[in-house]
Design an enzyme around this catalytic site. Structure first.
Site, PDB file in Angstrom:
ATOM      1  N   ILE A  81      35.618  31.414  42.431  1.00  0.00           N
ATOM      2  CA  ILE A  81      36.666  31.298  41.422  1.00  0.00           C
ATOM      3  C   ILE A  81      37.179  29.861  41.357  1.00  0.00           C
ATOM      4  O   ILE A  81      37.800  29.461  40.382  1.00  0.00           O
ATOM      5  CB  ILE A  81      37.862  32.265  41.674  1.00  0.00           C
ATOM      6  CG1 ILE A  81      38.585  31.949  42.974  1.00  0.00           C
ATOM      7  CG2 ILE A  81      37.430  33.714  41.609  1.00  0.00           C
ATOM      8  CD1 ILE A  81      39.969  32.593  43.063  1.00  0.00           C
ATOM      9  N   ASP A  82      36.911  29.069  42.417  1.00  0.00           N
ATOM     10  CA  ASP A  82      37.441  27.697  42.462  1.00  0.00           C
ATOM     11  C   ASP A  82      36.702  26.739  41.512  1.00  0.00           C
ATOM     12  O   ASP A  82      37.203  25.657  41.230  1.00  0.00           O
ATOM     13  CB  ASP A  82      37.355  27.139  43.881  1.00  0.00           C
ATOM     14  CG  ASP A  82      38.338  27.807  44.826  1.00  0.00           C
ATOM     15  OD1 ASP A  82      39.157  28.616  44.349  1.00  0.00           O
ATOM     16  OD2 ASP A  82      38.287  27.523  46.038  1.00  0.00           O
ATOM     17  N   GLY A  85      42.700  27.461  45.178  1.00  0.00           N
ATOM     18  CA  GLY A  85      42.068  26.148  45.009  1.00  0.00           C
ATOM     19  C   GLY A  85      42.188  25.423  46.323  1.00  0.00           C
ATOM     20  O   GLY A  85      43.144  24.696  46.566  1.00  0.00           O
ATOM     21  N   VAL A 124      45.109  38.302  44.065  1.00  0.00           N
ATOM     22  CA  VAL A 124      45.145  38.941  42.736  1.00  0.00           C
ATOM     23  C   VAL A 124      44.186  38.202  41.801  1.00  0.00           C
ATOM     24  O   VAL A 124      43.539  38.793  40.939  1.00  0.00           O
ATOM     25  CB  VAL A 124      46.592  38.898  42.173  1.00  0.00           C
ATOM     26  CG1 VAL A 124      46.626  39.235  40.700  1.00  0.00           C
ATOM     27  CG2 VAL A 124      47.491  39.837  42.958  1.00  0.00           C
ATOM     28  N   GLN A 125      44.081  36.871  42.005  1.00  0.00           N
ATOM     29  CA  GLN A 125      43.215  36.049  41.149  1.00  0.00           C
ATOM     30  C   GLN A 125      41.737  36.354  41.343  1.00  0.00           C
ATOM     31  O   GLN A 125      40.892  35.974  40.541  1.00  0.00           O
ATOM     32  CB  GLN A 125      43.424  34.550  41.460  1.00  0.00           C
ATOM     33  CG  GLN A 125      44.793  34.051  41.121  1.00  0.00           C
ATOM     34  CD  GLN A 125      45.136  32.811  41.914  1.00  0.00           C
ATOM     35  OE1 GLN A 125      44.981  31.704  41.434  1.00  0.00           O
ATOM     36  NE2 GLN A 125      45.599  32.976  43.139  1.00  0.00           N
TER      37      GLN A 125
HETATM   38  O1  F6P Z   1      36.911  29.776  47.835  1.00  0.00           O
HETATM   39  C1  F6P Z   1      37.555  30.695  47.041  1.00  0.00           C
HETATM   40  C2  F6P Z   1      38.891  31.045  47.616  1.00  0.00           C
HETATM   41  O2  F6P Z   1      39.388  31.948  46.704  1.00  0.00           O
HETATM   42  C3  F6P Z   1      39.818  29.856  47.840  1.00  0.00           C
HETATM   43  O3  F6P Z   1      40.479  29.431  46.703  1.00  0.00           O
HETATM   44  C4  F6P Z   1      40.745  30.413  48.898  1.00  0.00           C
HETATM   45  O4  F6P Z   1      41.310  29.401  49.691  1.00  0.00           O
HETATM   46  C5  F6P Z   1      39.834  31.236  49.705  1.00  0.00           C
HETATM   47  O5  F6P Z   1      38.819  31.686  48.855  1.00  0.00           O
HETATM   48  C6  F6P Z   1      40.511  32.356  50.425  1.00  0.00           C
HETATM   49  O6  F6P Z   1      39.550  33.182  50.983  1.00  0.00           O
HETATM   50  P1  F6P Z   1      39.783  34.311  52.078  1.00  0.00           P
HETATM   51  O7  F6P Z   1      41.206  34.733  52.032  1.00  0.00           O
HETATM   52  O8  F6P Z   1      38.839  35.385  51.677  1.00  0.00           O
HETATM   53  O9  F6P Z   1      39.402  33.687  53.380  1.00  0.00           O
END
Ligand code: F6P
Length: 345
Positions: free
Chosen positions: A129-130, A173, A276-277
């Protein structure tokens, strides 16, 4: 032709659309079969699989998440992982392995492809998503995340205006500010803070004061979770890391909100959008790009284009070297950033 597929790293809307597109092209286009590996590299290492067919993929197009499950395990980090993964692929007669992942998962795929004397037959599909993977104009999931963040900002506008408040919205992000910049522009943010441009909290507060002096009492400040202050201007705690060494972010929005309220006296609230994103159904755009990526990945596997990744370039899906795609992260370009900055208070 037998093609393997796995999804690694954080999930993302559109993963199932890629799987469906791949299965369709392999089965109907090439008369081949697809084997799905469960939970990313774990399924390859431990030989945990599921057969994927056009029939079994019915109904998954609009579903968020991944029907295959995901993990951050890699063969390199697992004792005996590389040999075990190689054995699994041989046992299933896999000619090509489609790896759907972000920068971390694709980098481990590249390491396996480069193994001497025989590398793994990997084909990459960029996912996050980033939207921070180089050589592709877009990664699927990004547009969905931007829609969700924009909808949240729209909603925060009305409550901000009713209460004359500053609303700080923290979006995802980790290393880049694509979501923040796009949602900030689309949502009419007063200010957007991104990792690429360290912020000076004094300048942020000064800009808000100026805006409020002009009679505007409600302001939206969008903060990417990886945003950082200019060194020496504001103390923030060191981020903790997960077992794979990834920074666990989240919290900068609260710090920014507290500082704004303390320094300006403007009542300020924070909303952290978080996962949620990443959840729920993909947008139509992401479904199309993801489906296209899936079909194109089948073509790469069929052509034996290993070590390559599907990519959106000039509006068409083509192929690039995974090595080029993971060499550096794609950051927010200066021209789009200057558009966003035009609207800062
Ligand atoms: O890399 C995508 C992302 O959504 C980042 O924006 C975020 O920091 C990370 O994943 C969080 O991932 P998780 O909570 O699954 O470790």
């Amino acid at each position: 032709m037998r093609v393997g597929v796995m999804t690694g790293g954080g999930d993302c809307p559109g993963l199932n659309a890629v799987i469906r597109g791949l299965v369709r092209k392999v089965e109907r286009g090439y008369g081949g079969e697809v084997v799905g590996f469960l939970d990313g590299w774990r399924g390859v290492i431990e030989d945990d699989t599921v057969a994927l067919t056009i029939d079994s993929c019915r109904g998954i197009l609009p579903r968020g998440g991944t029907i295959l499950g995901t993990s951050r395990t890699t063969p390199h980090r697992t004792e005996g992982g590389i040999a075990a993964a190689r054995d699994t692929l041989a046992r299933h007669g896999v000619d090509g392995l489609v790896v759907i992942g972000g920068e971390g998962t694709l980098s481990s795929a590249l390491d396996l492809y480069r193994l001497d004397p025989v590398g793994f037959p990997v084909v990459g599909v960029p996912k996050t998503i980033d939207n921070d993977i180089s050589c592709t104009e877009m990664t699927f999931g990004f547009q969905t995340a931007v829609e969700i963040a924009t909808d949240a900002i729209d909603r925060l506008h009305t409550t901000a205006e009713s209460h004359d408040r500053v609303m700080v919205v923290e979006v995802m992000g980790r290393h880049v500010g694509h979501i923040a910049t796009w949602a900030g522009i689309a949502g009419g943010a007063t200010m957007t803070l991104v990792p690429e441009h360290p912020f000076d909290i004094d300048a942020v507060c000064e800009a808000l004061r100026r805006r409020h002096e002009r009679g505007k009492w409600a302001s939206i400040v969008v903060v990417a979770e990886g945003a950082v202050p200019v060194p020496g201007t504001l103390q923030i705690p060191e981020p903790t890391r997960d077992e794979f060494g990834h920074m666990r972010l989240g919290g900068i929005g609260s710090i920014v909100a507290q500082e704004i309220e303390a320094r300006t006296g403007f009542e300020t609230r924070v909303t952290v959008l978080g996962h949620v994103q990443r959840g729920g159904t993909p947008s139509a755009y992401d479904r199309v790009i993801a489906t296209w990526f899936g079909v194109a990945a089948a073509e790469l596997a069929h052509d034996g284009a290993f070590g390559q990744m599907v990519a959106l370039q000039n509006g068409e899906v083509g192929r690039v070297a995974i090595a080029d795609a993971v060499a550096e992260l794609k950051t927010v370009g200066p021209r789009l950033w200057s558009v966003a900055s035009e609207f800062f208070a």
